[in-house]
Design a protein around this motif. Structure first.
Motif, PDB file in Angstrom:
ATOM      1  N   GLU A 255       0.835  -1.202   0.000  1.00 49.94           N
ATOM      2  CA  GLU A 255       0.000   0.000   0.000  1.00 49.94           C
ATOM      3  C   GLU A 255       0.873   1.256   0.000  1.00 49.94           C
ATOM      4  OE1 GLU A 255      -3.248   0.372  -0.433  1.00 49.94           O
ATOM      5  OE2 GLU A 255      -3.397  -1.806  -0.675  1.00 49.94           O
ATOM      6  N   MET A 256       1.987   1.212   0.731  1.00 44.79           N
ATOM      7  CA  MET A 256       2.909   2.346   0.774  1.00 44.79           C
ATOM      8  C   MET A 256       3.487   2.624  -0.620  1.00 44.79           C
ATOM      9  SD  MET A 256       6.076   2.742   3.451  1.00 44.79           S
ATOM     10  CE  MET A 256       5.100   1.980   4.743  1.00 44.79           C
ATOM     11  N   LEU A 257       3.948   1.561  -1.277  1.00 45.56           N
ATOM     12  CA  LEU A 257       4.536   1.709  -2.611  1.00 45.56           C
ATOM     13  C   LEU A 257       3.485   2.127  -3.630  1.00 45.56           C
ATOM     14  CD1 LEU A 257       6.935  -1.389  -2.721  1.00 45.56           C
ATOM     15  CD2 LEU A 257       7.521   0.988  -2.218  1.00 45.56           C
ATOM     16  N   LYS A 258       2.269   1.589  -3.495  1.00 41.76           N
ATOM     17  CA  LYS A 258       1.189   1.949  -4.410  1.00 41.76           C
ATOM     18  C   LYS A 258       0.836   3.430  -4.266  1.00 41.76           C
ATOM     19  CE  LYS A 258      -2.278  -1.110  -4.190  1.00 41.76           C
ATOM     20  NZ  LYS A 258      -3.087  -2.186  -3.579  1.00 41.76           N
ATOM     21  N   ALA A 259       0.813   3.924  -3.028  1.00 44.79           N
ATOM     22  CA  ALA A 259       0.451   5.320  -2.787  1.00 44.79           C
ATOM     23  C   ALA A 259       1.434   6.273  -3.453  1.00 44.79           C
ATOM     24  CB  ALA A 259       0.382   5.602  -1.287  1.00 44.79           C
ATOM     25  N   LEU A 260       2.697   5.843  -3.567  1.00 38.18           N
ATOM     26  CA  LEU A 260       3.727   6.679  -4.180  1.00 38.18           C
ATOM     27  C   LEU A 260       3.931   6.363  -5.660  1.00 38.18           C
ATOM     28  CD1 LEU A 260       6.318   6.594  -1.250  1.00 38.18           C
ATOM     29  CD2 LEU A 260       5.039   8.588  -2.050  1.00 38.18           C
ATOM     30  N   GLY A 261       3.146   5.431  -6.190  1.00 36.74           N
ATOM     31  CA  GLY A 261       3.281   5.069  -7.592  1.00 36.74           C
ATOM     32  C   GLY A 261       4.562   4.334  -7.910  1.00 36.74           C
ATOM     33  N   LEU A 262       5.177   3.718  -6.890  1.00 33.51           N
ATOM     34  CA  LEU A 262       6.453   3.025  -7.084  1.00 33.51           C
ATOM     35  C   LEU A 262       6.270   1.555  -7.436  1.00 33.51           C
ATOM     36  CD1 LEU A 262       8.397   4.643  -4.119  1.00 33.51           C
ATOM     37  CD2 LEU A 262       8.904   4.947  -6.552  1.00 33.51           C
ATOM     38  N   ARG A 263       5.130   1.013  -7.127  1.00 34.26           N
ATOM     39  CA  ARG A 263       4.863  -0.391  -7.409  1.00 34.26           C
ATOM     40  C   ARG A 263       3.349  -0.580  -7.392  1.00 34.26           C
ATOM     41  NH1 ARG A 263       7.776  -5.421  -5.202  1.00 34.26           N
ATOM     42  NH2 ARG A 263       6.913  -7.022  -6.575  1.00 34.26           N
ATOM     43  N   GLN A 264       2.843  -1.416  -8.247  1.00 33.16           N
ATOM     44  CA  GLN A 264       1.404  -1.666  -8.282  1.00 33.16           C
ATOM     45  C   GLN A 264       1.146  -3.158  -8.126  1.00 33.16           C
ATOM     46  OE1 GLN A 264      -0.711   0.777  -8.177  1.00 33.16           O
ATOM     47  NE2 GLN A 264       0.810   2.369  -8.562  1.00 33.16           N
ATOM     48  N   ARG A 265       0.220  -3.499  -7.264  1.00 33.58           N
ATOM     49  CA  ARG A 265      -0.197  -4.897  -7.098  1.00 33.58           C
ATOM     50  C   ARG A 265      -1.601  -4.903  -6.524  1.00 33.58           C
ATOM     51  NH1 ARG A 265      -0.823  -9.384  -3.822  1.00 33.58           N
ATOM     52  NH2 ARG A 265       0.087 -11.317  -4.623  1.00 33.58           N
ATOM     53  N   GLY A 266      -2.494  -5.595  -7.177  1.00 30.66           N
ATOM     54  CA  GLY A 266      -3.838  -5.739  -6.640  1.00 30.66           C
ATOM     55  C   GLY A 266      -4.687  -4.487  -6.800  1.00 30.66           C
ATOM     56  N   VAL A 267      -5.762  -4.464  -6.059  1.00 25.34           N
ATOM     57  CA  VAL A 267      -6.767  -3.408  -6.208  1.00 25.34           C
ATOM     58  C   VAL A 267      -6.434  -2.214  -5.319  1.00 25.34           C
ATOM     59  CG1 VAL A 267      -9.221  -2.844  -6.042  1.00 25.34           C
ATOM     60  CG2 VAL A 267      -8.518  -5.168  -6.686  1.00 25.34           C
ATOM     61  N   ARG A 268      -6.340  -1.051  -5.942  1.00 25.20           N
ATOM     62  CA  ARG A 268      -6.173   0.194  -5.191  1.00 25.20           C
ATOM     63  C   ARG A 268      -7.564   0.783  -4.979  1.00 25.20           C
ATOM     64  NH1 ARG A 268      -5.926   5.493  -6.754  1.00 25.20           N
ATOM     65  NH2 ARG A 268      -5.800   4.885  -8.974  1.00 25.20           N
ATOM     66  N   VAL A 269      -7.965   0.868  -3.723  1.00 22.78           N
ATOM     67  CA  VAL A 269      -9.316   1.332  -3.400  1.00 22.78           C
ATOM     68  C   VAL A 269      -9.299   2.815  -3.044  1.00 22.78           C
ATOM     69  CG1 VAL A 269     -11.304   1.046  -1.873  1.00 22.78           C
ATOM     70  CG2 VAL A 269      -9.993  -0.961  -2.600  1.00 22.78           C
ATOM     71  N   VAL A 270     -10.137   3.581  -3.731  1.00 26.63           N
ATOM     72  CA  VAL A 270     -10.371   4.981  -3.403  1.00 26.63           C
ATOM     73  C   VAL A 270     -11.758   5.034  -2.765  1.00 26.63           C
ATOM     74  CG1 VAL A 270     -10.688   7.309  -4.328  1.00 26.63           C
ATOM     75  CG2 VAL A 270      -9.002   5.763  -5.371  1.00 26.63           C
TER      76      VAL A 270
END
Length: 377
Positions: A255-270
């Motif tokens: 989730e930390m990496l996804k928030a910074l756009g550094l890594r993507q995996r799975g569903v990002r929920v807004v």
């Protein structure tokens, strides 16, 4: 060139090492690690925990080897694990030799803590012979006595000096397959130490705020400290240290990496925090969806908003969107466009089916592209 330059993070240049088959540093993706907490000699329990961490997405996993019974179980654990094993060694150099021979991909060890230079040389020989890398793990809570006397207390300069001393012991043995961590439970201390170390060395850096706390408090502390460093481009592999199950550490790390756009995996929920305007129970719906969608590995986005104030705007930016409406009917958006409505009773199951179908669609498209690339060669 990015169309949103304010989002770009320029990663610090570092050389690359291998942890088993996983590259760390250079232009490799930032890896997410965790650590088992089962008695290592109980191979079955340890393997079961590794399986859960693999499913959560862990790239690398650390296993403590405090005694001979632990290293005796390592060959079975290594064979069963799909991801590289880092053997955590503290003081006894023989555990490092045993773990290297047992198939560990990396040894977590501070060369200065295991005794003479002859012992360091022996560990390096074992690492080279078995293709092991080494992680130097400096910790503010276990700094060398001479450094505490010199500086009076743990401080960034003391952590960095300790790291450089340990690095020199490996370099003196012509060993360069190492990464380094300078962890502290104090966010300011850890961030400052990492920033200083990043300027002093070219090796990969392993990030962590150690003894961060429980799931909520530890996530906040880790996000502030590690997020600060990652945003500055510092960090090649991370471990979120929580008093929680290790798979939770993995999820928080992603989730930390996804928030910074550094890594993507799975569903990002807004999702919205909910208010009196909500057309359905947003909090419970998001909790259920996050749990039900943990098996999705394909990167995609899902917006879940309780009303039409911000719902349509957020839905335009996500793959699938849900916005609360009146009379128990809610609008579903596909690729940013309003598509159909769904009723309260069917809402969660419907969204799960849509996400799963979208994941299959993305995977099929990626597979087709891969086949075309192979055919073109």
């Amino acid at each position: 060139m990015s169309v949103r330059p304010w989002r770009d993070i320029a990663r610090r240049k570092s050389r690359q090492i291998m942890v088993g088959k996983v590259p760390v540093g250079g232009d490799a993706p930032i890896t997410v690690q965790t650590m088992t907490n089962t008695p290592t000699e109980d191979a079955a329990a340890t393997i079961d925990q590794i399986r859960r961490c693999e499913e959560a997405g862990a790239d690398i996993i650390r296993v403590s080897c405090p005694d001979e019974a632990s290293t005796a179980a390592m060959p079975l654990i290594v064979r069963a694990s799909k991801i590289p094993i880092v053997a955590d060694i503290h003081f006894h150099y023989k555990r490092a030799l045993e773990a290297a021979d047992a198939g560990a991909a990396c040894l977590r060890i501070n060369p200065g803590n295991i005794g003479s230079s002859a012992r360091v040389a022996e560990v390096v020989r074992a690492a080279k012979a078995n293709g092991c890398s080494i992680r130097i793990g400096v910790n503010a809570g276990s700094l060398e006595r001479d450094l505490l006397e010199k500086y009076g207390e743990p401080c960034p300069e003391a952590l960095v000096e300790s790291a450089l001393d340990h690095i020199k012991l490996l370099q003196d043995q012509d060993f360069h397959e190492y990464k380094v961590a300078v962890k502290a439970s104090d966010v300011f201390l850890a961030v400052s130490a990492y920033m200083q170390l990043a300027d002093a060395v070219d090796c990969p850096l392993h990030l962590g705020i150690t003894e961060a706390g429980g799931l909520i408090g530890g996530t906040v502390k880790s996000s502030i400290g590690m997020g600060n460093l990652l945003w500055a481009g510092i960090g090649d592999t991370i471990r979120v240290s929580l008093s929680a199950e290790p798979e939770e550490e993995v999820r928080v790390g992603f989730e930390m990496l996804k928030a910074l756009g550094l890594r993507q995996r799975g569903v990002r929920v807004v999702s919205c925090p909910s208010c009196a305007r909500q057309g359905f129970d947003v909090i419970r719906t998001v909790e259920t969806l996050e749990s039900r969608l943990q098996h999705i590995r394909v990167p995609m986005s899902l917006s879940v908003l309780g009303c039409v104030v911000n719902g349509p705007g957020e839905a335009r930016e996500t793959d699938i969107g849900l916005t609360g409406g009146g009379a128990g009917k809610h609008m579903v958006y596909l690729s940013g466009v309003s598509d159909h409505t769904v009723e309260n009773a069917d809402m969660v199951e419907h969204i799960v089916r849509l996400v799963e179908a979208k994941a299959r669609e993305i995977e099929a498209a990626e597979a087709a592209l891969a086949e075309q690339a192979v055919a073109a060669e």
